[in-house]
Design an enzyme around this catalytic site. Structure first.
Site, PDB file in Angstrom:
ATOM      1  N   LYS A  62       5.096  42.596  52.541  1.00 25.10           N
ATOM      2  CA  LYS A  62       4.951  42.639  53.989  1.00 25.10           C
ATOM      3  C   LYS A  62       3.509  42.812  54.439  1.00 25.10           C
ATOM      4  O   LYS A  62       2.772  43.593  53.830  1.00 25.10           O
ATOM      5  CB  LYS A  62       5.791  43.801  54.542  1.00 25.10           C
ATOM      6  CG  LYS A  62       5.835  43.926  56.037  1.00 25.10           C
ATOM      7  CD  LYS A  62       6.260  42.653  56.746  1.00 25.10           C
ATOM      8  CE  LYS A  62       7.527  42.088  56.207  1.00 25.10           C
ATOM      9  NZ  LYS A  62       7.800  40.720  56.624  1.00 25.10           N
ATOM     10  N   ASP A 119       7.798  40.513  47.588  1.00 24.13           N
ATOM     11  CA  ASP A 119       8.558  39.306  47.925  1.00 24.13           C
ATOM     12  C   ASP A 119       8.304  38.178  46.936  1.00 24.13           C
ATOM     13  O   ASP A 119       9.134  37.272  46.811  1.00 24.13           O
ATOM     14  CB  ASP A 119       8.225  38.861  49.358  1.00 24.13           C
ATOM     15  CG  ASP A 119       8.775  39.862  50.365  1.00 24.13           C
ATOM     16  OD1 ASP A 119       8.122  40.880  50.613  1.00 24.13           O
ATOM     17  OD2 ASP A 119       9.904  39.630  50.858  1.00 24.13           O
TER      18      ASP A 119
HETATM   19  C1  LIG Z   1      13.063  44.902  48.176  1.00 29.02           C
HETATM   20  S1  LIG Z   1      12.058  43.633  48.710  1.00 29.02           S
HETATM   21  C2  LIG Z   1      11.815  44.017  50.372  1.00 29.02           C
HETATM   22  C3  LIG Z   1      10.617  43.310  50.923  1.00 29.02           C
HETATM   23  O1  LIG Z   1      11.027  42.330  51.872  1.00 29.02           O
HETATM   24  C4  LIG Z   1      10.497  42.692  53.134  1.00 29.02           C
HETATM   25  O2  LIG Z   1      10.205  41.606  53.942  1.00 29.02           O
HETATM   26  P1  LIG Z   1      11.224  41.220  55.164  1.00 29.02           P
HETATM   27  O3  LIG Z   1      11.620  42.493  55.847  1.00 29.02           O
HETATM   28  O4  LIG Z   1      10.382  40.292  56.014  1.00 29.02           O
HETATM   29  O5  LIG Z   1      12.379  40.508  54.498  1.00 29.02           O
HETATM   30  C5  LIG Z   1       9.228  43.454  52.792  1.00 29.02           C
HETATM   31  O6  LIG Z   1       8.191  42.600  52.381  1.00 29.02           O
HETATM   32  C6  LIG Z   1       9.751  44.306  51.661  1.00 29.02           C
HETATM   33  O7  LIG Z   1       8.787  44.880  50.831  1.00 29.02           O
END
Ligand SMILES: CSC[C@H]1O[C@H](OP(=O)(O)O)[C@H](O)[C@@H]1O
Length: 349
Positions: free
Chosen positions: A248, A237
């Site tokens: 995450k 992220d």
């Molecule tokens: C391809 S980046 C996806 C990345 O974002 C997710 O977080 P969220 O589901 O809270 O938006 C997670 O950290 C993934 O690795």
């Protein structure tokens, strides 16, 4: 199936909170709904958050044309509402900065709102197309690190549901199996509390014919101890210029376990996820989400009222625990700092 799609002055998006049992597409002309969708993870995933915020800004601009006198001040308000949705994924701010450059230039030149809208829609579309191209390159480069017969552990969802196309971590898996014919088994961490792994990664992979086993997050260590996992690939992220990576919650513990069990630990992310303004992971804001996400699962209360809850949505993996960072500019191996700064010089030329 695109998780978001610009359909001519409106945005269609897949409500990811209802997957895997319901595929519900919503359509909106209201930037406020896009902001809510990002905040509630109906739209989620760092690159997709950036793309969607860019289109959300376009919706705000279209609404702003009805407010001729304060079109640009209104855009300022739209921009700040979209920026306030989620703090960690840098793609949100990277995309909105690109859009802001367009409308501030237009404002300086007293461009008519209608013309400014056209330029903003063009920029948002370019951001989406660039992400698709970055995804494809990451998939191809990431696949070069995958061998036939690999058993790969993933965490959360870094697939086509989080990006404009292939995905990042899952993109490498798709390319390896679907383009190069490598046989892969994936273990997908369910990823509490919002279960992006169980609900989204398993949904994506099984629809694409990739053998997938969902495990509880607390089972990953045992799978590694049993020798069942020989590679770990995750998304990101926000990446600092020293390679420290926010992803995450639960990613950091996988990286520690991977080092203990001598398993390669890869991060896959486009350069739009690199924050060139920070030098280390401690500078990355970690989103603290609502306690209700842990206290309840749907209508079931699983934590007693009097118990307190912490709910950080991300954690930081130190660059020293990362085997390589797969970007569209190439696969980066430690030490990362100079390689990341040379990417900055290359893309800012
Ligand atoms: C391809 S980046 C996806 C990345 O974002 C997710 O977080 P969220 O589901 O809270 O938006 C997670 O950290 C993934 O690795």
């Amino acid at each position: 199936m695109k998780p978001v799609e610009w359909i001519g002055n409106a945005l269609r998006y897949l409500d990811q909170t209802l997957l895997p049992t319901q595929e519900v597409f919503r359509e909106t002309t209201d930037f406020r709904e896009v902001a809510e969708a990002i905040k509630s993870l109906r739209i989620r995933g760092a690159p997709l958050i950036g793309i969607s915020a860019a289109y959300g800004l376009c919706l705000g601009a279209l609404e702003g044309t009805t407010r001729q006198n304060d079109f640009y001040p209104f855009l300022e308000r739209v921009d700040s509402i979209l920026r306030s949705t989620r703090p960690t994924a840098v793609n949100l701010f990277w995309a909105l900065d690109r859009m802001k450059k367009i409308w501030q230039e237009a404002q300086k030149n007293a461009t008519l709102p209608e013309e400014t809208c056209s330029r903003l829609i063009e920029e948002a579309t370019t951001i989406e197309r660039e992400d698709e191209a970055m995804n494809r390159k990451i998939a191809e480069l990431g696949a070069s690190l995958i061998q036939d017969g690999d058993v790969i552990l993933t965490h959360c969802n870094a697939g086509a549901l989080a990006c404009g196309a292939w995905g990042t971590a899952l993109g490498a898996i798709y390319w390896a199996q679907l383009k190069e014919g490598k046989k892969i088994q994936v273990y997908a961490d369910e990823t509490r509390p919002l279960l992006q792994g169980a609900r989204l990664t398993a949904y994506e992979l099984t629809r694409n014919g990739i053998p997938t086993r969902v495990i509880c997050d607390n089972m990953a260590a045992f799978m590694m101890q049993q020798g069942k996992i020989n590679k770990i690939i995750v998304g990101a992220d926000r990446i600092a210029t020293n390679g420290d990576t926010a992803n995450k919650i639960g990613t950091y513990s996988l990286a520690v376990l991977a080092r203990y069990h001598n398993i390669p630990f890869y991060v896959a992310a486009p350069t739009s996820t690199i924050d060139f303004e920070i030098v280390e992971g401690s500078q990355i804001p970690i989103e603290e989400r609502n306690a209700a996400e842990i206290k309840y699962w749907k209508e079931h209360q699983i934590v007693p009222e009097k118990a307190e809850v912490e709910n950080p949505a991300f954690d930081i993996t130190p660059n020293t625990l990362i085997t390589a960072i797969i970007t569209e500019q190439g696969i980066l191996y430690p030490p990362f700092q100079e390689k990341i700064l040379s990417i900055r010089r290359k893309i800012e030329r």
